[in-house]
Design a protein around this motif. Structure first.
Motif, PDB file in Angstrom:
ATOM      1  N   ASP A   1     -34.617 -23.126 -34.838  1.00 65.14           N
ATOM      2  CA  ASP A   1     -34.199 -23.561 -36.046  1.00 65.14           C
ATOM      3  C   ASP A   1     -35.139 -23.144 -37.381  1.00 65.14           C
ATOM      4  O   ASP A   1     -36.334 -23.299 -37.125  1.00 65.14           O
TER       5      ASP A   1
ATOM      6  N   HIS B   1     -30.739 -29.309 -41.162  1.00 65.99           N
ATOM      7  CA  HIS B   1     -31.624 -30.440 -40.826  1.00 65.99           C
ATOM      8  C   HIS B   1     -31.781 -31.087 -42.018  1.00 65.99           C
ATOM      9  O   HIS B   1     -31.920 -32.486 -42.329  1.00 65.99           O
TER      10      HIS B   1
ATOM     11  N   LEU C   1     -41.254 -32.218 -41.995  1.00 62.08           N
ATOM     12  CA  LEU C   1     -40.150 -32.292 -40.808  1.00 62.08           C
ATOM     13  C   LEU C   1     -40.011 -31.296 -39.918  1.00 62.08           C
ATOM     14  O   LEU C   1     -39.644 -31.380 -38.725  1.00 62.08           O
ATOM     15  N   LYS C   2     -40.292 -30.196 -40.399  1.00 59.51           N
ATOM     16  CA  LYS C   2     -39.880 -28.825 -39.633  1.00 59.51           C
ATOM     17  C   LYS C   2     -40.765 -28.915 -38.504  1.00 59.51           C
ATOM     18  O   LYS C   2     -42.078 -28.817 -38.298  1.00 59.51           O
ATOM     19  N   GLY C   3     -40.192 -28.715 -37.388  1.00 58.89           N
ATOM     20  CA  GLY C   3     -40.439 -28.354 -36.030  1.00 58.89           C
ATOM     21  C   GLY C   3     -41.050 -29.878 -35.106  1.00 58.89           C
ATOM     22  O   GLY C   3     -41.233 -29.766 -34.173  1.00 58.89           O
ATOM     23  N   VAL C   4     -40.763 -31.047 -35.953  1.00 65.65           N
ATOM     24  CA  VAL C   4     -41.051 -32.237 -35.372  1.00 65.65           C
ATOM     25  C   VAL C   4     -39.864 -32.860 -35.054  1.00 65.65           C
ATOM     26  O   VAL C   4     -38.890 -32.716 -35.690  1.00 65.65           O
ATOM     27  N   SER C   5     -39.882 -33.751 -33.968  1.00 65.41           N
ATOM     28  CA  SER C   5     -38.796 -34.552 -33.443  1.00 65.41           C
ATOM     29  C   SER C   5     -37.948 -35.453 -34.368  1.00 65.41           C
ATOM     30  O   SER C   5     -38.644 -35.693 -35.530  1.00 65.41           O
ATOM     31  N   ARG C   6     -36.679 -35.711 -33.947  1.00 65.11           N
ATOM     32  CA  ARG C   6     -36.051 -36.437 -34.809  1.00 65.11           C
ATOM     33  C   ARG C   6     -36.473 -37.537 -35.189  1.00 65.11           C
ATOM     34  O   ARG C   6     -36.574 -38.136 -36.269  1.00 65.11           O
TER      35      ARG C   6
ATOM     36  N   SER D   1     -39.363 -37.213 -37.547  1.00 66.50           N
ATOM     37  CA  SER D   1     -39.029 -36.761 -38.884  1.00 66.50           C
ATOM     38  C   SER D   1     -38.572 -38.190 -39.801  1.00 66.50           C
ATOM     39  O   SER D   1     -38.759 -38.191 -40.728  1.00 66.50           O
TER      40      SER D   1
ATOM     41  N   LYS E   1     -28.130 -39.312 -38.700  1.00 68.52           N
ATOM     42  CA  LYS E   1     -28.410 -38.218 -39.377  1.00 68.52           C
ATOM     43  C   LYS E   1     -27.980 -37.041 -38.228  1.00 68.52           C
ATOM     44  O   LYS E   1     -27.469 -35.909 -38.762  1.00 68.52           O
TER      45      LYS E   1
ATOM     46  N   SER F   1     -37.625 -24.656 -28.436  1.00 68.55           N
ATOM     47  CA  SER F   1     -37.046 -25.490 -29.467  1.00 68.55           C
ATOM     48  C   SER F   1     -37.238 -26.673 -28.763  1.00 68.55           C
ATOM     49  O   SER F   1     -36.463 -27.160 -27.883  1.00 68.55           O
ATOM     50  N   VAL F   2     -37.427 -27.820 -29.761  1.00 68.06           N
ATOM     51  CA  VAL F   2     -37.589 -29.195 -29.463  1.00 68.06           C
ATOM     52  C   VAL F   2     -36.403 -29.996 -29.859  1.00 68.06           C
ATOM     53  O   VAL F   2     -36.317 -31.297 -29.731  1.00 68.06           O
ATOM     54  N   SER F   3     -35.461 -29.216 -30.459  1.00 69.55           N
ATOM     55  CA  SER F   3     -34.149 -29.759 -30.740  1.00 69.55           C
ATOM     56  C   SER F   3     -33.139 -30.247 -29.509  1.00 69.55           C
ATOM     57  O   SER F   3     -32.878 -29.321 -28.514  1.00 69.55           O
ATOM     58  N   LYS F   4     -32.724 -31.261 -29.545  1.00 66.11           N
ATOM     59  CA  LYS F   4     -31.747 -31.799 -28.384  1.00 66.11           C
ATOM     60  C   LYS F   4     -30.273 -31.133 -28.739  1.00 66.11           C
ATOM     61  O   LYS F   4     -29.413 -31.269 -27.837  1.00 66.11           O
ATOM     62  N   ASN F   5     -30.146 -30.462 -29.817  1.00 65.52           N
ATOM     63  CA  ASN F   5     -28.990 -29.569 -30.072  1.00 65.52           C
ATOM     64  C   ASN F   5     -29.108 -28.183 -29.992  1.00 65.52           C
ATOM     65  O   ASN F   5     -28.123 -27.504 -30.234  1.00 65.52           O
TER      66      ASN F   5
HETATM   67  C1  BG6 Z   1     -36.803 -28.739 -34.646  1.00 64.82           C
HETATM   68  C2  BG6 Z   1     -36.584 -28.745 -36.039  1.00 64.82           C
HETATM   69  O1  BG6 Z   1     -36.380 -27.633 -34.072  1.00 64.82           O
HETATM   70  O2  BG6 Z   1     -35.819 -29.737 -34.050  1.00 64.82           O
HETATM   71  C3  BG6 Z   1     -36.771 -30.425 -36.671  1.00 64.82           C
HETATM   72  O3  BG6 Z   1     -37.355 -27.942 -36.636  1.00 64.82           O
HETATM   73  C4  BG6 Z   1     -35.742 -31.334 -35.912  1.00 64.82           C
HETATM   74  O4  BG6 Z   1     -36.643 -30.255 -38.064  1.00 64.82           O
HETATM   75  C5  BG6 Z   1     -36.172 -31.065 -34.238  1.00 64.82           C
HETATM   76  O5  BG6 Z   1     -35.971 -32.450 -36.199  1.00 64.82           O
HETATM   77  C6  BG6 Z   1     -35.259 -32.072 -33.402  1.00 64.82           C
HETATM   78  O6  BG6 Z   1     -34.082 -31.937 -33.631  1.00 64.82           O
HETATM   79  P1  BG6 Z   1     -32.906 -32.575 -33.163  1.00 64.82           P
HETATM   80  O7  BG6 Z   1     -31.634 -31.563 -33.228  1.00 64.82           O
HETATM   81  O8  BG6 Z   1     -33.246 -33.071 -31.695  1.00 64.82           O
HETATM   82  O9  BG6 Z   1     -32.766 -33.650 -34.066  1.00 64.82           O
END
Ligand code: BG6
Ligand code: MG
Length: 214
Positions: free
Chosen positions: A10, A20, A43-48, A51, A75, A113-117
């Motif tokens: 992201d 985001h 918020l960048k890089g941190v979990s949902r 954030s 969200k 990436s820490v994103s679940k998406n």
């Molecule tokens: C990171 C983003 O990659 O993923 C963050 O920089 C975001 O902004 C985090 O909160 C978690 O993402 P998700 O998709 O699991 O809500």
């Protein structure tokens, strides 16, 4: 001396950092909580859920754990709607060429990436095959700024951390890369990534990373 490059997703590979932000902004507006792009840098890089905690710092109201989960989920629904439209056209300028150059030089590549998406975004961008390894939120216990996700990527690539370069657009991510003992490249807001070893305006300047490989 470097043998691998580990990319954040992201805000580095594609501009989902914007989505985001827009999704959080929509939620904050609905709650009547002040939120802007300056606060968003944190918020960048941190979990949902982390954030959400940052956004709720400016709220008068106290929220229960259940309410927080409800809000974070709301969200995420906004965010999921936005990322549906992502196509390979949404790769940020300079990214594709840079990956090709790394391949030519025999450099290994990964996404951390820490994103679940992350899976959906990677799928829509059609870039899965371009990377040797992808690690997302499902495989790690601690998010950035903990180095775990970058160390996990290095281990799976079979490259020692000091031979890895990490690329990030977030302060938490740069800290994670440094703690992992890797070379940190920061892209985007120079204030946010000021702790990086090399700062790029955007990925069109990725040629500067290639210079480190010679
Ligand atoms: C990171 C983003 O990659 O993923 C963050 O920089 C975001 O902004 C985090 O909160 C978690 O993402 P998700 O998709 O699991 O809500
Ligand atoms: Mg990012």
């Amino acid at each position: 001396k470097y043998e691998a490059v580990i990319f954040d997703l992201d805000g580095v590979i594609t501009d989902t950092a914007r989505y985001h932000y827009l999704a959080w902004k929509k939620l904050a507006d609905e709650l009547g909580i002040y939120f802007d792009e300056v606060i968003n840098e944190r918020l960048k890089g941190v979990s949902r859920l982390e954030s959400l905690e940052i956004i709720l710092e400016r709220s008068q109201k106290q929220y229960s754990q259940d309410e927080k989960e409800y809000l974070a989920n709301k969200k995420n629904e906004y965010y999921k709607e936005m990322i549906k439209k992502i196509t390979p056209e949404d790769l940020l300028p300079g990214v594709e060429k840079f990956i090709e150059e790394l391949k030519k030089r025999g450099i290994k590549t990964a996404i951390a990436s820490v994103s679940k998406n992350a899976f959906t975004v990677v799928e829509n961008l059609k870039i899965k095959d371009k990377f040797d390894y992808i690690v997302d939120a499902n495989e790690i216990k601690r998010g950035k700024p903990d180095p775990e996700i970058f160390l996990n990527a290095a281990e799976h690539l079979g490259i020692s951390p000091e031979k890895c370069i990490g690329i990030e657009d977030s302060a938490a991510g740069i800290t994670a890369i440094k703690r992992a003992g890797m070379f940190a490249v920061g892209v985007g807001n120079p204030e946010t990534v000021k702790e990086a070893d090399l700062i790029l305006k955007d990925m069109t300047e990725a040629g500067k990373i290639l210079e480190l490989l010679d």
